[in-house]
Write an enzyme that holds these catalytic residues in place. Structure first.
Site, short mmCIF file in Angstrom:
data_model
loop_
_atom_site.label_atom_id
_atom_site.label_comp_id
_atom_site.label_asym_id
_atom_site.label_seq_id
_atom_site.Cartn_x
_atom_site.Cartn_y
_atom_site.Cartn_z
N SER A 81 -89.00 -2.03 -33.13
CA SER A 81 -87.95 -1.21 -32.54
C SER A 81 -88.44 -0.27 -31.46
O SER A 81 -87.65 0.16 -30.61
CB SER A 81 -87.24 -0.41 -33.64
OG SER A 81 -88.15 0.46 -34.29
N HIS B 226 -83.75 -5.74 -35.23
CA HIS B 226 -83.64 -5.90 -33.78
C HIS B 226 -83.87 -7.34 -33.33
O HIS B 226 -83.98 -7.60 -32.13
CB HIS B 226 -84.63 -4.97 -33.08
CG HIS B 226 -84.29 -3.53 -33.23
ND1 HIS B 226 -83.47 -2.84 -32.36
CD2 HIS B 226 -84.64 -2.62 -34.19
CE1 HIS B 226 -83.35 -1.58 -32.75
NE2 HIS B 226 -84.05 -1.42 -33.86
N LYS C 197 -76.66 -3.26 -35.21
CA LYS C 197 -77.20 -3.71 -33.93
C LYS C 197 -76.31 -4.82 -33.38
O LYS C 197 -75.24 -4.56 -32.85
CB LYS C 197 -78.65 -4.19 -34.10
CG LYS C 197 -79.58 -3.28 -34.87
CD LYS C 197 -79.65 -1.88 -34.36
CE LYS C 197 -80.75 -1.06 -35.00
NZ LYS C 197 -80.57 -0.67 -36.39
#
Length: 466
Positions: free
Chosen positions: A233, A261, A293
């Site tokens: 990240s 992610h 996300k």
């Protein structure tokens, strides 16, 4: 002649006399009782939160910022949904500070699904799923996640941060060992600490160093867990999953991959780290991720085999004792996953945008570290104060991007972190890279940063004010 009383009878008689005496004394009028002075009660000063070193560190950073004339870049209020653009203080900005990688946050189908769930279930699940908070959409989302990963089952939690904390704490304890990448996310690190397990770390994304650690601890612990991120990240590089799976087969540890992610970002169809490397997802024991996300929702999940999920649903405190995920959020996540399959061009466009930003940044001499150029691309500045000022300079130029400073990263590794989405246009990306390079060059020319602050004067002023 009577026998002498036994010792047992004498003891009983003595106890009876003591009890009667106590009762008589306490039956007297209050005025006749003998007053006994009360023992003094010890008093201690209540500690002040302002004296805690963590608070003083925050205030020292703020004071240094004031001395340099840096506005606080954090807690900016956005006036609407944030995607490739956002509105702050009445100004529309090009936005690189939001997770919405595939543009699902304002997708009409996602919005419609959430509204429909609210109409049917209300705002909240209103209870732990174990007792009265279970809704059909929870099971549907978990089945969707398991299918997306190609594993047996999944479980969703109300918070991504909580997911790591509670899953790790449920599975490991003081007899166990956790080995983690040195740059692992704070949620995983906190879960490891709270579990009570022994902890070791290995150099960032370095499988050879991991093997060195594994050899040094072989056979010493009941269970061993290795913790990595799929896409890191802070740095935007990808875990070496093939090598990790090889080490797992040799050393017999559990492998946990935080794919927060990576889901919807890497791999041919956006299925994350396993697809990116062409690995069997069932060779990873624990897939973890967040719903905030790519899936434009909130919460977290764990995916893996049926036994793992059954265990977590029965024993993970963050699931058993926590309210169920809000139905509207579950519906948004389910719909977003479905759209990844039906609109694969979103994944393709996001990756093309990431590559464009990466190539342009490198061409302008910006330090992107070890990023592979997908959803997370840092521009490493080095100095925390310089990173904060660069953020403010870009805001003035019409670009919203946030600094990552100490202690989130080591001092000397401060950066701006750009989140790239499918909704950014090439023109927005070119504009952002060009302005970032220009503003950073100007700050370097001025020697602007921590080195130009009289830290001792700041500390003296703080001490005087306190």
């Amino acid at each position: 002649m009577k026998d002498a009383p036994s010792s047992r009878n004498r003891d009983a008689s003595a106890v009876r006399d003591q009890v009667l005496s106590f009762m008589k004394d306490h039956a007297r009028p209050a005025a006749k009782r003998v007053a006994r002075p009360a023992a003094p009660f010890p008093t201690e000063q209540v500690p002040s939160f302002a004296d805690l070193p963590e608070h003083r560190q925050i205030m020292a950073q703020a004071a240094a910022g004031d001395q340099l004339g840096i506005d606080n870049p954090f807690f900016r209020s956005h006036a609407g949904a944030a995607g490739a653009t956002t509105v702050v203080d009445g100004r529309e900005l090009v936005n690189f500070a939001s997770y919405d990688y595939l543009g699902m946050n304002r997708h009409p189908e996602v919005l419609a699904a959430s509204k429909k769930a609210i109409d049917r279930y209300g705002i909240s699940a209103s209870a732990s799923r174990l007792v009265a908070g279970e809704r059909p959409i929870h099971g549907e989302l978990e089945a969707k996640l398991a299918s997306f990963y190609g594993v047996e089952a999944a479980i969703v939690f109300v918070s991504g941060y909580l997911t790591n904390v509670t899953a790790i704490g449920t599975l490991l304890g003081p007899e166990d060992l956790i080995i983690h990448d040195e740059f692992i996310h704070n949620s995983a690190l906190t879960g490891a600490k709270l579990s009570g397990a022994h902890r070791r770390f290995f150099r960032h994304n370095d499988a050879e160093d991991l093997e060195r650690v594994l050899r040094s601890v072989a056979g010493r612990h009941r269970r061993t867990l290795v913790l990595v991120e799929g896409v890191y990240s802070m740095d935007g590089d990808v875990a070496d999953l093939r090598r990790l799976i090889e080490l797992r087969a040799r050393y017999g540890f559990w492998l946990m991959v935080d794919d927060a992610h990576a889901l919807g970002v890497i791999g041919g169809t956006g299925r994350g780290t396993a697809e990116y490397h062409g690995c069997n997802p069932r060779d990873v024991d624990i897939w973890m991720g967040t719903l905030s996300k790519t899936t434009a929702s909130c919460g977290g999940y764990v995916a893996g085999n049926e036994a793992l999920v059954t265990l977590l649903k029965g024993h993970a405190g963050g699931f058993v004792y926590s309210v169920g995920l809000a139905p509207a959020l579950a519906a948004a996540a389910w719909t977003s996953l479905d759209l990844i399959d039906r609109e694969p061009e979103r994944v393709t466009r996001m990756r093309a945008n990431g590559r464009l930003f990466f190539d342009l940044a490198r061409a302008r001499g910006l330090d992107t570290g070890v990023s592979v150029g997908c959803s997370v691309i840092p521009v490493i500045v080095g100095d925390s104060m310089r990173a904060a000022q660069l953020c403010n300079d870009l805001l003035e130029a019409g670009i919203n991007v946030m600094p990552i400073i100490h202690p989130a990263v080591p001092e000397g590794q401060a950066r701006l972190r750009f989140f790239i989405t499918a909704e950014h246009t090439p023109e927005q990306i070119e504009f952002a890279v060009s302005r970032t390079a220009e503003k950073l060059e100007a700050l370097i020319a001025r020697n602007f940063g921590v080195g130009s602050v009289d830290i001792e004067a700041v500390l003296r002023r703080m001490a005087a004010e306190s």
